[in-house]
Design a protein around this motif. Structure first.
Motif, PDB file in Angstrom:
ATOM      1  N   ASN A 345      55.578  37.767  18.174  1.00  0.00           N
ATOM      2  CA  ASN A 345      55.153  36.626  18.710  1.00  0.00           C
ATOM      3  C   ASN A 345      55.653  36.280  20.099  1.00  0.00           C
ATOM      4  OD1 ASN A 345      53.990  33.810  19.340  1.00  0.00           O
ATOM      5  ND2 ASN A 345      54.861  32.777  17.576  1.00  0.00           N
ATOM      6  N   ALA A 346      55.182  36.565  21.120  1.00  0.00           N
ATOM      7  CA  ALA A 346      55.791  36.314  22.804  1.00  0.00           C
ATOM      8  C   ALA A 346      55.132  35.219  23.210  1.00  0.00           C
ATOM      9  CB  ALA A 346      55.143  37.693  23.394  1.00  0.00           C
ATOM     10  N   ASP A 347      54.829  34.166  22.476  1.00  0.00           N
ATOM     11  CA  ASP A 347      54.370  33.060  23.243  1.00  0.00           C
ATOM     12  C   ASP A 347      55.508  32.229  24.055  1.00  0.00           C
ATOM     13  OD1 ASP A 347      51.805  33.540  22.509  1.00  0.00           O
ATOM     14  OD2 ASP A 347      51.669  32.093  20.716  1.00  0.00           O
ATOM     15  N   GLN A 348      56.722  32.456  23.382  1.00  0.00           N
ATOM     16  CA  GLN A 348      57.697  31.647  24.074  1.00  0.00           C
ATOM     17  C   GLN A 348      58.489  32.302  25.284  1.00  0.00           C
ATOM     18  OE1 GLN A 348      58.029  28.507  23.142  1.00  0.00           O
ATOM     19  NE2 GLN A 348      56.310  28.793  21.951  1.00  0.00           N
ATOM     20  N   HIS A 349      58.117  33.420  25.686  1.00  0.00           N
ATOM     21  CA  HIS A 349      58.676  34.165  26.623  1.00  0.00           C
ATOM     22  C   HIS A 349      57.754  34.417  27.945  1.00  0.00           C
ATOM     23  CE1 HIS A 349      61.580  36.371  24.024  1.00  0.00           C
ATOM     24  NE2 HIS A 349      60.632  36.295  23.010  1.00  0.00           N
ATOM     25  N   PRO A 350      58.538  33.719  28.990  1.00  0.00           N
ATOM     26  CA  PRO A 350      57.694  33.814  30.206  1.00  0.00           C
ATOM     27  C   PRO A 350      56.849  35.129  30.494  1.00  0.00           C
ATOM     28  CG  PRO A 350      60.014  32.940  30.572  1.00  0.00           C
ATOM     29  CD  PRO A 350      59.672  33.674  29.203  1.00  0.00           C
ATOM     30  N   ALA A 351      55.919  35.171  31.092  1.00  0.00           N
ATOM     31  CA  ALA A 351      55.065  36.370  31.369  1.00  0.00           C
ATOM     32  C   ALA A 351      54.474  36.369  32.815  1.00  0.00           C
ATOM     33  CB  ALA A 351      54.134  36.675  30.379  1.00  0.00           C
ATOM     34  N   PHE A 352      53.947  37.325  33.175  1.00  0.00           N
ATOM     35  CA  PHE A 352      53.420  37.851  34.420  1.00  0.00           C
ATOM     36  C   PHE A 352      51.970  38.419  34.201  1.00  0.00           C
ATOM     37  CE2 PHE A 352      57.559  36.948  35.450  1.00  0.00           C
ATOM     38  CZ  PHE A 352      57.398  35.894  36.476  1.00  0.00           C
ATOM     39  N   PHE A 353      50.995  38.318  34.847  1.00  0.00           N
ATOM     40  CA  PHE A 353      49.757  39.259  34.755  1.00  0.00           C
ATOM     41  C   PHE A 353      49.412  39.772  36.056  1.00  0.00           C
ATOM     42  CE2 PHE A 353      49.017  36.220  31.241  1.00  0.00           C
ATOM     43  CZ  PHE A 353      48.579  37.078  30.198  1.00  0.00           C
ATOM     44  N   ALA A 354      48.969  41.084  35.855  1.00  0.00           N
ATOM     45  CA  ALA A 354      48.713  41.761  37.183  1.00  0.00           C
ATOM     46  C   ALA A 354      47.429  42.322  37.042  1.00  0.00           C
ATOM     47  CB  ALA A 354      49.666  42.708  37.613  1.00  0.00           C
ATOM     48  N   VAL A 355      46.484  42.494  37.928  1.00  0.00           N
ATOM     49  CA  VAL A 355      44.956  43.185  37.804  1.00  0.00           C
ATOM     50  C   VAL A 355      45.262  44.533  38.466  1.00  0.00           C
ATOM     51  CG1 VAL A 355      42.840  43.001  38.478  1.00  0.00           C
ATOM     52  CG2 VAL A 355      43.767  41.062  37.681  1.00  0.00           C
ATOM     53  N   TYR A 356      45.088  45.685  37.877  1.00  0.00           N
ATOM     54  CA  TYR A 356      45.314  46.960  38.543  1.00  0.00           C
ATOM     55  C   TYR A 356      43.821  47.526  38.373  1.00  0.00           C
ATOM     56  CZ  TYR A 356      47.219  51.770  38.725  1.00  0.00           C
ATOM     57  OH  TYR A 356      47.226  53.176  38.941  1.00  0.00           O
ATOM     58  N   ASN A 357      43.625  48.598  39.742  1.00  0.00           N
ATOM     59  CA  ASN A 357      42.585  49.368  39.751  1.00  0.00           C
ATOM     60  C   ASN A 357      42.951  50.815  39.605  1.00  0.00           C
ATOM     61  OD1 ASN A 357      40.352  50.864  41.228  1.00  0.00           O
ATOM     62  ND2 ASN A 357      39.920  49.204  42.288  1.00  0.00           N
ATOM     63  N   MET A 358      42.249  51.195  38.561  1.00  0.00           N
ATOM     64  CA  MET A 358      42.655  52.704  38.141  1.00  0.00           C
ATOM     65  C   MET A 358      42.206  53.719  39.104  1.00  0.00           C
ATOM     66  SD  MET A 358      42.315  52.728  33.770  1.00  0.00           S
ATOM     67  CE  MET A 358      40.398  52.181  34.125  1.00  0.00           C
ATOM     68  N   GLU A 359      41.238  53.359  39.940  1.00  0.00           N
ATOM     69  CA  GLU A 359      40.800  54.651  40.764  1.00  0.00           C
ATOM     70  C   GLU A 359      41.602  54.540  42.067  1.00  0.00           C
ATOM     71  OE1 GLU A 359      38.377  56.494  39.560  1.00  0.00           O
ATOM     72  OE2 GLU A 359      38.357  54.910  37.909  1.00  0.00           O
ATOM     73  N   THR A 360      41.694  53.005  42.665  1.00  0.00           N
ATOM     74  CA  THR A 360      42.577  53.024  43.924  1.00  0.00           C
ATOM     75  C   THR A 360      43.908  53.272  43.614  1.00  0.00           C
ATOM     76  OG1 THR A 360      42.504  50.620  44.047  1.00  0.00           O
ATOM     77  CG2 THR A 360      40.714  51.922  45.130  1.00  0.00           C
ATOM     78  N   THR A 361      44.440  52.930  42.307  1.00  0.00           N
ATOM     79  CA  THR A 361      45.793  52.585  41.905  1.00  0.00           C
ATOM     80  C   THR A 361      46.691  51.811  42.479  1.00  0.00           C
ATOM     81  OG1 THR A 361      47.020  54.314  43.482  1.00  0.00           O
ATOM     82  CG2 THR A 361      45.901  55.357  41.551  1.00  0.00           C
ATOM     83  N   GLU A 362      45.916  50.424  42.965  1.00  0.00           N
ATOM     84  CA  GLU A 362      46.487  49.585  43.604  1.00  0.00           C
ATOM     85  C   GLU A 362      46.309  48.123  42.754  1.00  0.00           C
ATOM     86  OE1 GLU A 362      43.971  48.901  46.985  1.00  0.00           O
ATOM     87  OE2 GLU A 362      44.945  50.548  48.310  1.00  0.00           O
ATOM     88  N   ILE A 363      47.402  47.317  43.064  1.00  0.00           N
ATOM     89  CA  ILE A 363      47.307  45.997  42.461  1.00  0.00           C
ATOM     90  C   ILE A 363      46.520  45.079  43.066  1.00  0.00           C
ATOM     91  CG2 ILE A 363      49.033  44.271  41.772  1.00  0.00           C
ATOM     92  CD1 ILE A 363      49.431  46.451  40.026  1.00  0.00           C
ATOM     93  N   ALA A 364      45.517  44.367  42.377  1.00  0.00           N
ATOM     94  CA  ALA A 364      44.917  43.481  43.155  1.00  0.00           C
ATOM     95  C   ALA A 364      44.953  42.076  43.009  1.00  0.00           C
ATOM     96  CB  ALA A 364      43.215  43.773  42.385  1.00  0.00           C
ATOM     97  N   ALA A 365      45.920  41.695  42.053  1.00  0.00           N
ATOM     98  CA  ALA A 365      46.140  40.387  41.680  1.00  0.00           C
ATOM     99  C   ALA A 365      47.505  40.235  41.003  1.00  0.00           C
ATOM    100  CB  ALA A 365      45.136  39.469  41.483  1.00  0.00           C
ATOM    101  N   PHE A 366      48.463  39.216  41.201  1.00  0.00           N
ATOM    102  CA  PHE A 366      49.427  38.948  40.328  1.00  0.00           C
ATOM    103  C   PHE A 366      49.796  37.640  40.182  1.00  0.00           C
ATOM    104  CE2 PHE A 366      54.130  38.710  39.844  1.00  0.00           C
ATOM    105  CZ  PHE A 366      54.459  39.429  38.890  1.00  0.00           C
ATOM    106  N   TYR A 367      50.026  37.137  38.986  1.00  0.00           N
ATOM    107  CA  TYR A 367      50.000  35.529  38.692  1.00  0.00           C
ATOM    108  C   TYR A 367      51.217  35.470  37.669  1.00  0.00           C
ATOM    109  CZ  TYR A 367      45.006  35.729  40.034  1.00  0.00           C
ATOM    110  OH  TYR A 367      43.954  35.872  40.735  1.00  0.00           O
TER     111      TYR A 367
END
Length: 502
Positions: A345-367
């Motif tokens: 249960n990881a609900d109490q741990h801070p987390a980050f989300f990233a959107v990754y494009n597999m074709e261009t290998t680039e990060i599109a967003a980070f929250y």
């Protein structure tokens, strides 16, 4: 205008009238207000299995044996029985109050080897081919040598994924991981999207992308982590060899005693330490985002010091917890601390989300997980945040924050009442602690009448209040049929109730 709400009236209204554009699904869902369970059989005589779920198409009930060695698959059927004497319509005969009256066993298959156990919380279903994906593993080793792995992550000697054809129980293919750690609880470390499968190795921080072919083969497509492109490893190895050759050439040109010239050269080492490819992509995206925020050069430098360099080691220490597909080319990657990655249960741990494009290998967003922008995306597109991929057509008939204003208001109310903002998003489905109070299902429009209720455990209630009990519910996706299962932490058999429409 007065409208009758019985089934006959609704069928007649569907035949003679045309609904407004975009509301056909809403009108179709109203039929379920009439087709609800109205009968419960308590403490059904049933095999002592671990009941997992009914597949999304309603074809199979997935169960596991108590010793976590065998897979047992049933076909849900509807209750049918005959009486030699006059039948009492208000009461079912005793022979009809059995598990076999509702489910017929198709087969039993042994999946686990002698030192492996089936992960009872893991199951993914590929509806188009009726394939099922199961997992077995050995026990965890917390004292395994690191050897290039993430510090603090335990090791599992062997993890095996089994691809089965659920129609007849034939094992089509297997995929093994050795001395690795994949979070199998509640499908956290694996995600299925159409025919694509993403498996997250937390120990080695690698996302394995596989494809499930129509013939039942598990084919490796790419591995994302240390390297992002297919030729990254080849390029780095060739560059390293070129650098070594250049350094050795310089050594041959030096005098025999380089110390006299103030030089001390040692043999160059080939053990170069790089950040992983996915981590480099993430750091460069964060850097460019902060860089572009400030047009003034002086303010830009100060902003980089505060927002990037001050937290640089924190970003470097982030590990991949979980991955899911947004489409066939984009991944939503969840980052966090090591402790949260190996926790159930990881609900109490801070987390980050990233959107990754597999074709261009680039990060599109980070929250960050508490970002308001991310919450708004969850509110509007919550179907993309499920614990497993759900692309079935029946999802059109389920209310969510994205298609129902009442569900959206409930989400906002829960958000405003939340005592902690560490985790705004948690769509994991897990067992809940049992209660002696029934779960009531009430009609949402006036007169708000009680349609049916589900009560777990024995009909007379639990006799031992000291034992901690947990409950789980298995609903058929479209028939008025449900199972409520109450189990305690001891080895006693579970109490199974069947709720259906008689």
């Amino acid at each position: 205008m007065f409208r009758r709400h019985n089934v006959a009236a609704r069928i007649f209204d569907r035949q003679i009238s045309t609904v407004a554009p975009g509301t056909s699904v809403h009108h179709t869902r109203r039929f379920y207000e009439n087709l609800v369970p109205n009968c419960t059989i308590y403490e059904v005589e049933c095999p002592d299995h671990l009941y997992r779920k009914i597949t999304e198409d309603g074809q199979y009930l997935i169960c596991f044996s108590r010793n976590h060695q065998d897979l047992i698959v049933y076909r849900p059927t509807w209750l049918s029985y005959s009486c030699k004497e006059e039948c009492n319509t208000n009461d079912l005969p005793q022979k009809a109050k059995r598990f076999e009256s509702f489910f017929s066993q198709l087969y039993c298959v042994s999946l686990a080897s002698s030192n492996e156990l089936i992960c009872k919380d893991f199951f993914l279903y590929m509806e188009s081919n009726q394939f099922g994906l199961f997992a077995t593993s050995t026990t965890q080793n917390h004292d395994a040598p690191v050897g290039g792995a993430v510090q603090g992550v335990p090791s599992i000697e062997k993890i095996t994924f089994h691809l089965l054809r659920l129609e007849d129980g034939v094992v089509l293919d297997q995929k093994c991981f050795h001395n690795d750690f994949i979070n199998l609880a509640h499908n956290m470390g694996v995600f299925l999207y159409d025919d694509l499968l993403a498996i997250v190795s937390i120990r080695y921080q690698t996302i394995h992308i596989l494809q499930i072919r129509d013939f039942g083969n598990l084919v490796d497509i790419r591995a994302i982590g240390t390297f992002c492109r297919e030729d990254d490893e080849l390029f780095l190895n060739s560059s390293t060899q070129s650098m070594l050759s250049h350094e050795k050439g310089k050594l041959h040109q030096l005098p025999e005693n380089p110390v006299e010239n103030g030089l001390h050269q040692s043999e160059p080492s080939s053990d170069y330490c790089f950040l992983s490819g996915i981590k480099q992509r993430l750091l460069s995206f964060i850097f460019r985002g902060i860089w572009n925020e400030e047009p003034d050069q002086a303010l830009r430098v100060q902003s980089l010091k505060k927002k990037f360099y001050f937290h640089f080691q924190d970003y470097v220490d982030l590990v991949i917890w979980k991955v899911q597909f947004l489409d066939r080319h984009h991944l939503l990657i969840k980052f966090g601390s090591v402790d949260g990655g190996v926790s159930r249960n990881a609900d109490q741990h801070p987390a980050f989300f990233a959107v990754y494009n597999m074709e261009t290998t680039e990060i599109a967003a980070f929250y960050q997980n508490t970002a308001d922008e991310l919450y708004l995306l969850f509110e509007q597109f919550c179907d993309h945040f499920h614990a497993t991929a759900r692309n079935s057509l029946y999802l059109n008939f389920i209310s969510s924050h994205s298609n129902n204003m009442h569900a959206r208001e409930q989400l906002r109310s829960a958000k405003n009442k939340a005592s902690s903002s560490l985790q705004l998003i948690s769509a994991t489905d897990r067992h809940r602690q049992s209660t002696d109070h029934p779960i009531k299902f009430i009609l949402r429009r006036p007169p708000n009448t009680l349609k049916f209720k589900i009560k777990t455990g024995p009909e007379a209630g639990s006799t031992d209040s000291r034992t901690k009990k947990i409950s789980s519910f298995i609903f058929h996706p479209f028939l008025p049929l449900a199972l409520s299962i109450q189990q305690n932490l001891s080895l006693q058999p579970s109490v199974v109730n069947i709720h259906f429409r008689k």
